[in-house]
Design an enzyme around this catalytic site. Structure first.
Site, PDB file in Angstrom:
ATOM      1  N   ASP A  94      12.773   2.503   3.636  1.00 29.28           N
ATOM      2  CA  ASP A  94      11.688   1.893   4.410  1.00 29.28           C
ATOM      3  C   ASP A  94      12.213   1.109   5.607  1.00 29.28           C
ATOM      4  OD1 ASP A  94      10.162   2.941   2.421  1.00 29.28           O
ATOM      5  OD2 ASP A  94       9.507   1.021   1.582  1.00 29.28           O
TER       6      ASP A  94
ATOM      7  N   SER B 219       0.799  -1.228   0.000  1.00 25.47           N
ATOM      8  CA  SER B 219       0.000   0.000   0.000  1.00 25.47           C
ATOM      9  C   SER B 219       0.830   1.275   0.000  1.00 25.47           C
ATOM     10  CB  SER B 219      -0.932   0.000   1.217  1.00 25.47           C
ATOM     11  OG  SER B 219      -0.196  -0.130   2.420  1.00 25.47           O
TER      12      SER B 219
END
Length: 331
Positions: A149, A100
């Site tokens: 990330d 997402s």
């Protein structure tokens, strides 16, 4: 039983410059924060009373006798790389859907590495978690992913993350008055577009096109410091942060045809028509979550225009990956 809680992240500026293909030649930098939406990993030693040795529970349930039989790529890679010999039961739960744009895959990898380390009674530093997760994803799984990330998930907080040509990274908390961060937070809206994508596939198209987009990536690199300057100058209207996001999104869209599509463009156009200053699709692109920046008095109109989408309220967080339950000898 060990339970880890690892945050998801929102990246504001500099995304794309965190790919090794780019920063090993040019250097890279991103501005990102973690939010109060998490990936939870529970891990325990599996008692020897079952016909299987390992049980992995996520959107599927796997009962296997050998690590090589595990279908979940990250679980298989982490257990193999950490040389697990004992039977394990691993459960995954997430506050938001995978694929997402919020770094959920890296949060999973960081959280699992953290849980296994704790199960063995070892303290794992934030730097160790980040580096090991990057190694798992880039070198073992050979995924087309950047390096921001894993770092955000491990460290947590609102950070300027810089990547050197040597491959090292530096994490610097952004020094901004708490009231200013609160002001920014009240301007942000997060919407789920309703469709997911495999980030590695979208990223591959961007990486292959980087040589042709050096001008755009250099500009996106510069926007990191511009964004920090806006936040640190309390006399500058926070609207300018949103306008900079708008510019960043235009550059990001140009990196690859896979970054956006007509549905995403329509969502963004509706938000802008509702009075947004700017925004961007989070992550590699192609789907997932869209971040919108607008004055609070415009939020109702924007939410109404995007009422078919799921609006997700959130707050910034600064804890990073944490062990929230530590009972290493419990069954």
């Amino acid at each position: 039983m060990i339970v880890t809680r690892t945050p998801f992240r929102i990246s504001f500026f500099g995304g794309g410059t965190d790919y090794p293909t780019w920063f090993r030649e040019h250097g890279g930098i991103v501005l990102a924060t973690t939010i109060d939406k998490y990936c939870y990993i529970s891990c325990r030693r599996l008692p020897p009373f079952f016909p299987h040795k390992h049980r992995i529970v996520y959107s599927a349930i796997e009962n296997v006798s050998f690590i090589e039989e595990i279908q979940h790529p990250a679980v298989r890679a982490v257990l193999s790389w950490t040389e697990v010999t004992e039977g394990l039961e691993i459960h995954h739960d997430g506050d938001l859907p995978a694929r997402s744009g919020l770094g959920s895959s890296s949060s999973f990898t960081v959280g699992l590495l953290h849980a296994l380390s704790a199960l063995r009674g070892r303290y794992a530093s934030k730097e160790e978690l980040a580096r090991n997760a990057i190694h798992i994803e880039q070198d073992i799984l050979k995924e087309n992913v950047g390096s921001q990330d894993q770092i955000s998930a491990a460290y947590g907080g609102f950070n300027r993350i810089e990547f050197s040509r040597s491959g090292s990274f530096t994490v610097s908390p952004v020094l901004v008055p708490a009231e200013r961060l609160t002001e920014l937070q009240t301007h942000l809206l997060l919407f789920f577009t309703g469709f997911s994508r495999i980030a590695s596939e979208v990223a591959a198209s961007k990486i292959s096109n980087m040589k042709n987009r050096e001008k755009e990536l250099c500009r996106m690199h510069d926007m990191v410091q511009e964004g920090i300057d806006i936040l640190q100058d309390v006399n500058t209207p926070i609207d300018e942060f949103g306008e900079l996001l708008h510019q960043h999104w235009q550059y990001k869209r140009s990196l690859s045809d896979a970054v956006s599509n007509s549905d995403i463009d329509a969502i963004y156009a509706e938000a802008m028509a509702g009075g947004a200053d700017g925004g961007k699709l989070l992550g590699a692109g192609g789907g997932g979550f869209m971040l919108i920046c607008a004055r609070p008095e415009r939020h109702q109109d924007i939410r109404s225009r995007l009422r078919r989408l799921i609006h997700v309220p959130f707050k910034f967080e600064d804890s990073g990956s944490k062990v929230v339950l530590y009972q290493p000898n419990g069954l």
